[in-house]
Scaffold this motif. Structure first.
Motif, PDB file in Angstrom:
ATOM      1  N   SER A 161       8.084 -23.625 139.544  1.00  0.00           N
ATOM      2  CA  SER A 161       7.951 -24.125 138.185  1.00  0.00           C
ATOM      3  C   SER A 161       7.565 -22.995 137.230  1.00  0.00           C
ATOM      4  O   SER A 161       6.688 -22.191 137.531  1.00  0.00           O
ATOM      5  N   LYS A 162       8.199 -22.967 136.068  1.00  0.00           N
ATOM      6  CA  LYS A 162       7.858 -21.955 135.069  1.00  0.00           C
ATOM      7  C   LYS A 162       6.512 -22.249 134.416  1.00  0.00           C
ATOM      8  O   LYS A 162       5.977 -21.404 133.697  1.00  0.00           O
ATOM      9  N   ASN A 163       5.965 -23.425 134.667  1.00  0.00           N
ATOM     10  CA  ASN A 163       4.691 -23.804 134.059  1.00  0.00           C
ATOM     11  C   ASN A 163       3.521 -23.744 135.038  1.00  0.00           C
ATOM     12  O   ASN A 163       2.482 -24.375 134.821  1.00  0.00           O
ATOM     13  N   GLY A 234       4.262 -28.174 127.962  1.00  0.00           N
ATOM     14  CA  GLY A 234       4.318 -27.231 129.071  1.00  0.00           C
ATOM     15  C   GLY A 234       3.294 -27.555 130.144  1.00  0.00           C
ATOM     16  O   GLY A 234       3.594 -27.507 131.339  1.00  0.00           O
ATOM     17  N   ALA A 235       2.068 -27.881 129.714  1.00  0.00           N
ATOM     18  CA  ALA A 235       1.018 -28.228 130.671  1.00  0.00           C
ATOM     19  C   ALA A 235       1.397 -29.469 131.474  1.00  0.00           C
ATOM     20  O   ALA A 235       1.185 -29.535 132.688  1.00  0.00           O
ATOM     21  N   ASN A 237       4.467 -30.550 132.058  1.00  0.00           N
ATOM     22  CA  ASN A 237       5.563 -30.208 132.968  1.00  0.00           C
ATOM     23  C   ASN A 237       5.012 -29.601 134.257  1.00  0.00           C
ATOM     24  O   ASN A 237       5.489 -29.903 135.355  1.00  0.00           O
ATOM     25  N   GLY A 238       4.017 -28.717 134.115  1.00  0.00           N
ATOM     26  CA  GLY A 238       3.399 -28.129 135.293  1.00  0.00           C
ATOM     27  C   GLY A 238       2.694 -29.166 136.142  1.00  0.00           C
ATOM     28  O   GLY A 238       2.785 -29.155 137.378  1.00  0.00           O
ATOM     29  N   VAL A 257      -5.196 -23.784 131.199  1.00  0.00           N
ATOM     30  CA  VAL A 257      -3.830 -23.615 130.707  1.00  0.00           C
ATOM     31  C   VAL A 257      -3.714 -22.224 130.088  1.00  0.00           C
ATOM     32  O   VAL A 257      -4.339 -21.929 129.074  1.00  0.00           O
ATOM     33  N   VAL A 271       5.119 -20.253 126.626  1.00  0.00           N
ATOM     34  CA  VAL A 271       5.316 -20.791 127.975  1.00  0.00           C
ATOM     35  C   VAL A 271       3.935 -21.022 128.597  1.00  0.00           C
ATOM     36  O   VAL A 271       3.357 -20.119 129.198  1.00  0.00           O
ATOM     37  N   LYS A 273       1.141 -22.126 131.261  1.00  0.00           N
ATOM     38  CA  LYS A 273       1.124 -22.141 132.722  1.00  0.00           C
ATOM     39  C   LYS A 273      -0.231 -22.646 133.211  1.00  0.00           C
ATOM     40  O   LYS A 273      -1.265 -22.230 132.699  1.00  0.00           O
TER      41      LYS A 273
END
Length: 359
Positions: A161-163, A234-235, A237-238, A257, A271, A273
Motif C-alpha cells: 500500500s502506498k499509504n 490517505g490515512a 486507505n492505509g 500519520v 501522500v 502514510k
C-alpha cells in the motif's frame, strides 16, 4: 534487509528495495557493537515472522531528529449510565479522574541513508527502541510486533500500500537497542501540520493581519479543507488496507500519520502514510482461535465485556475499535487545523466524545 521465513516475501521481492539473494552491508557514522537479531527471542503468533535481520553495514546513521513516548491509561473513573442518574457541575469533574502514566518506552528517530548497493543514497528514518536494560521486555516486544506487522503487510501478493510506511531493514546493538529502518517519506506528522496551522491562525489574529486580497481568506480556507480531506482519505486507505489484510492498527492518531509535505498548496502531491504498528493486532481467524497475545489481551477483554465472544464477533469488534479511533482522528482534523492554538486538542475531543456516548 529482512530475512524471513520462505512464505513471507515470495510474492513481493520485486517491490522491496533489496534483493533477497544479496546480503547488504552497512556503515555507521558512530558504529555500535552489533549482534544478530533473531526473532526466536520473542515469538509472536503472526502468520509471517521475520527470522533474521542482518548487520547494519549498508546504512549510514545521521542526526537525531526527534523522540516520543507512550502514555499508559491504567484505569478510568467515569459516570455509570442510567436513566435515574442526575448530574451536577461538580460531578462533571469526575470525567477527568483517571490513572495516566508515562510509558517506559521512549522512541528515538534518526535520519540515515543506504550507503551501499544499487539503492545507495536512498533516504531512511531509523526508529530506535531502547534495550531491555532501559525499558524492559516491553520495548523488545513492541519492536518485534512492529517488525512482524510490516513484514506480513509487505508480503501481500496485491503489492504494498502506498499509504503505509515501508520497512527496509533493521538491526540490534550489543546494548539491546532495536533499530528499524523505514523509507524516508517525510518527517512531519498530521499532528505537526495541525500545530503549524493553528499557530499560524493565532499569529495572524494577534497581529490583526488582514489579507491584501479580500478573497484570500476564503481561498486559504478552501486549500486547508482540501489538504485535510486528502490527508484523511490517505490515512483511511492505509487503514482499510490493513483491515483487508487481517491487521488492526490499534494506535491510530494524528502522530501516526506521516506526511511528505505540510504545504497546503502542494496538497495534490500529498501522500499520507501510516506508521507506529507496534500495537498492531492479528485478526485472522487462525490467530483469534489461538487466544490473546500480549498486545491484544486488553482489546479482547473489552470485546468480551461488550458481548463479543465468537471469532467473527471479536474480529468485528476489533475493526470497529480501529474505526472509533479513526473517528477521533477525523474530529481532530476537522477542528484543530482551523482553530487558534490551544483552543482544541485531541484529548479534549476524546473526552467530549466520551460524554456524548455516556449521556
Amino acid at each position: 534487509m529482512i530475512f524471513t521465513t520462505p512464505h513471507c516475501f515470495f510474492s513481493c521481492s520485486t517491490s522491496l528495495p533489496f534483493s533477497l539473494s544479496k546480503k547488504p552491508s552497512f556503515f555507521l557514522s558512530k558504529k555500535p557493537r552489533l549482534s544478530t537479531w533473531v526473532s526466536s527471542r520473542i515469538r509472536s503468533s503472526s502468520l509471517c515472522t521475520a527470522s533474521l535481520i542482518t548487520s547494519p553495514d549498508s546504512f549510514e546513521v545521521g542526526r537525531l531528529i526527534g523522540s516520543y513516548g507512550f502514555m499508559n491509561v491504567t484505569s478510568y473513573s467515569g459516570f455509570q449510565s442510567g436513566a435515574d442518574l442526575e448530574f451536577s457541575s461538580g460531578d462533571l469533574g469526575q470525567l477527568r479522574v483517571q490513572d495516566v502514566g508515562e510509558g517506559s518506552v521512549k522512541i528515538r528517530l534518526y535520519e540515515g541513508r543506504i550507503a551501499q548497493g544499487p539503492f545507495k543514497g536512498t533516504p531512511v528514518i531509523f526508529k530506535v527502541y531502547p534495550g531491555q536494560r532501559a525499558a524492559g521486555i516491553e520495548a523488545d516486544m513492541m519492536a518485534a510486533n512492529e517488525l512482524n506487522a510490516h513484514a506480513f503487510l509487505q508480503s501481500s501478493s496485491e503489492g504494498i500500500s502506498k499509504n503505509l510506511l515501508l520497512l527496509l531493514g533493521g538491526f540490534e546493538t550489543k546494548t539491546g537497542e532495536q533499530w528499524l529502518a523505514f523509507r524516508d517519506n517525510g518527517k512531519y506528522s498530521a499532528a505537526d501540520f495541525a500545530k503549524a496551522t493553528s499557530e499560524k491562525i493565532s499569529r495572524a489574529r494577534s497581529l490583526q493581519e488582514k489579507p491584501w486580497n479580500p478573497f484570500e481568506q476564503e481561498q486559504a480556507f478552501k486549500r486547508r479543507t482540501y489538504f485535510v480531506i486528502r490527508l484523511f482519505q490517505g490515512a483511511m486507505n492505509g487503514l482499510a488496507y490493513m483491515h483487508n489484510h487481517e491487521r488492526l492498527h490499534q494506535s491510530l492518531g494524528p502522530a501516526s500519520v506521516i506526511l511528505n509535505t505540510i504545504v497546503e498548496r502542494d496538497a495534490v502531491y500529498l501522500v499520507p502514510k501510516l506508521r507506529d504498528l507496534a500495537f498492531s493486532v492479528d485478526i485472522s481467524f487462525s490467530s483469534l482461535e489461538e487466544g490473546p497475545s500480549t498486545f491484544s489481551e486488553d482489546l479482547w477483554r473489552r470485546a468480551s465485556s461488550a458481548g463479543a465472544f465468537t471469532p467473527m464477533e471479536r474480529r468485528s469488534f476489533g475493526i470497529a475499535d480501529d474505526i472509533y479511533e479513526a473517528g477521533l482522528l477525523f474530529a481532530y482534523l476537522a477542528f484543530v487545523p482551523f482553530c487558534e492554538a490551544g483552543i482544541m486538542d485531541g484529548f479534549s475531543l476524546q473526552v467530549s466524545n466520551y460524554i456524548s456516548i455516556s449521556f
